[in-house]
Motif scaffolding. Structure first.
Motif, PDB file in Angstrom:
ATOM      1  N   ARG A 134       0.826  -1.206   0.000  1.00  0.00           N
ATOM      2  CA  ARG A 134       0.000   0.000   0.000  1.00  0.00           C
ATOM      3  C   ARG A 134       0.863   1.259   0.000  1.00  0.00           C
ATOM      4  NH1 ARG A 134      -3.071   3.520   3.319  1.00  0.00           N
ATOM      5  NH2 ARG A 134      -5.192   3.832   2.525  1.00  0.00           N
ATOM      6  N   MET A 160       0.386   5.761  -1.159  1.00  0.00           N
ATOM      7  CA  MET A 160      -0.546   6.826  -1.497  1.00  0.00           C
ATOM      8  C   MET A 160      -0.034   7.576  -2.718  1.00  0.00           C
ATOM      9  SD  MET A 160      -2.844   6.315   0.788  1.00  0.00           S
ATOM     10  CE  MET A 160      -3.908   7.764   0.673  1.00  0.00           C
ATOM     11  N   THR A 192      -9.066   3.548  -6.441  1.00  0.00           N
ATOM     12  CA  THR A 192      -8.788   2.284  -5.761  1.00  0.00           C
ATOM     13  C   THR A 192     -10.016   1.898  -4.955  1.00  0.00           C
ATOM     14  OG1 THR A 192      -6.454   2.862  -5.601  1.00  0.00           O
ATOM     15  CG2 THR A 192      -7.216   1.076  -4.186  1.00  0.00           C
ATOM     16  N   ASP A 216     -10.877   1.832  -0.818  1.00  0.00           N
ATOM     17  CA  ASP A 216      -9.779   2.452  -0.072  1.00  0.00           C
ATOM     18  C   ASP A 216      -9.959   3.963  -0.084  1.00  0.00           C
ATOM     19  OD1 ASP A 216      -7.376   2.798   1.340  1.00  0.00           O
ATOM     20  OD2 ASP A 216      -6.319   1.303   0.137  1.00  0.00           O
ATOM     21  N   GLU A 217      -9.031   4.663   0.539  1.00  0.00           N
ATOM     22  CA  GLU A 217      -9.096   6.116   0.593  1.00  0.00           C
ATOM     23  C   GLU A 217      -9.003   6.719  -0.807  1.00  0.00           C
ATOM     24  OE1 GLU A 217      -6.532   7.951   3.596  1.00  0.00           O
ATOM     25  OE2 GLU A 217      -6.300   5.976   4.508  1.00  0.00           O
ATOM     26  N   ALA A 239      -5.464   6.627  -2.401  1.00  0.00           N
ATOM     27  CA  ALA A 239      -4.666   5.418  -2.232  1.00  0.00           C
ATOM     28  C   ALA A 239      -4.249   4.886  -3.600  1.00  0.00           C
ATOM     29  CB  ALA A 239      -5.452   4.351  -1.479  1.00  0.00           C
TER      30      ALA A 239
END
Length: 268
Positions: free
Chosen positions: A215, A217, A250, A253-254, A257
């Protein structure tokens, strides 16, 4: 955006912001600092906050109409509501774990995205006095002096890969999926480095591949991806499509991300 500012002019402005942020980071190193934990258990320091302040003040003063997505503001819930098709992605201190441990693999990252594509990027490694920069027209490595003032720039480009490949991987965030990917390339040399310097190794012809199956960002990668593309490389989705940036890409997810990706130099 100022009507007369080209991407090259935006790049020059961002280079100076990165140098200024790097100078402040190193002042804090010499002053001494402590680390706190954010909600996601990642560390944050005064250096992260001060570097972000310098960059945001500069970008918002010169380019008030271009939204900025910055790591520490995002962590505090202050992301822009609608970034549109043109926006900046800022990581004021990428590699905070390395920074806290006393290493030198940390960077200041400023990237400009247009229509999902990273079109300009700046990375400064203040402990190494090394600035990397790229946009349409080329990519450069720019040494800085002890006062964090840029010196003569040197054009860089990806290399044509030869066996054995040099594959760069994260120093602090390795995953089994990354190990499995690297194992496909028999005899490959594995290089480890922190922060966005991995992209810089590819862009400057020192490595061939950077797989990231963990992961991250978008502010971690946009600047380095822009520099890599300017140097003749590319970052791809796992299905081979060129990697794209923007909110909500994504699922589950945020907003900003990343998906897993593979950055590459000139492999053919």
């Amino acid at each position: 955006m100022l009507d007369h500012d080209t991407d090259a002019e935006i790049l020059k402005f961002c280079e100076q912001l990165a140098l200024d942020a790097g100078r402040r980071i190193m002042e804090i190193v010499h002053e001494g600092f402590s680390a706190e934990l954010k909600m996601d258990s990642s560390p944050v320091t005064l250096a992260d906050r001060e570097a972000e302040r310098i960059i945001l003040e500069g970008l918002r003063s010169r380019y008030p109409q271009i939204p900025v997505v910055a790591e520490e503001e995002a962590a505090a819930g202050r992301e822009p509501q609608n970034v549109g098709s043109v926006f900046f992605l800022v990581d004021p201190l990428d590699g905070t774990r390395e920074f806290v441990r006393g290493g030198d693999d940390y960077t200041v990252n400023i990237g400009l995205v247009r229509a999902g594509v990273p079109v300009a990027g700046v990375i400064y490694a203040p402990a190494r006095f090394a600035l990397y920069s790229g946009a349409e027209g080329g990519a450069w490595e720019i040494p800085a002096d002890a006062q964090h003032v840029a010196k003569d720039r040197r054009a860089i480009q990806v290399r044509s890969a030869t066996e054995p490949l040099k594959i760069v991987a994260s120093r602090s965030h390795n995953t089994p999926e990354t190990d499995e990917f690297i194992a496909r390339y028999k005899g490959a040399e594995r290089m480890t480095v922190g922060s966005s310097l991995k992209f810089c190794l590819l862009a400057s012809g020192q490595a061939d591949l950077y797989p990231r199956m963990g992961r991250t960002m978008q502010w971690d990668t946009a600047a380095g991806d822009a520099i890599l593309r300017a140097a003749g490389g590319i970052t791809r989705e796992l299905d081979g499509a060129p990697y794209r940036y923007g909110p909500g890409l994504t699922p589950g997810d945020e907003d900003f991300a990343n998906r897993h990706f593979i950055a590459e130099g000139r492999l053919a």
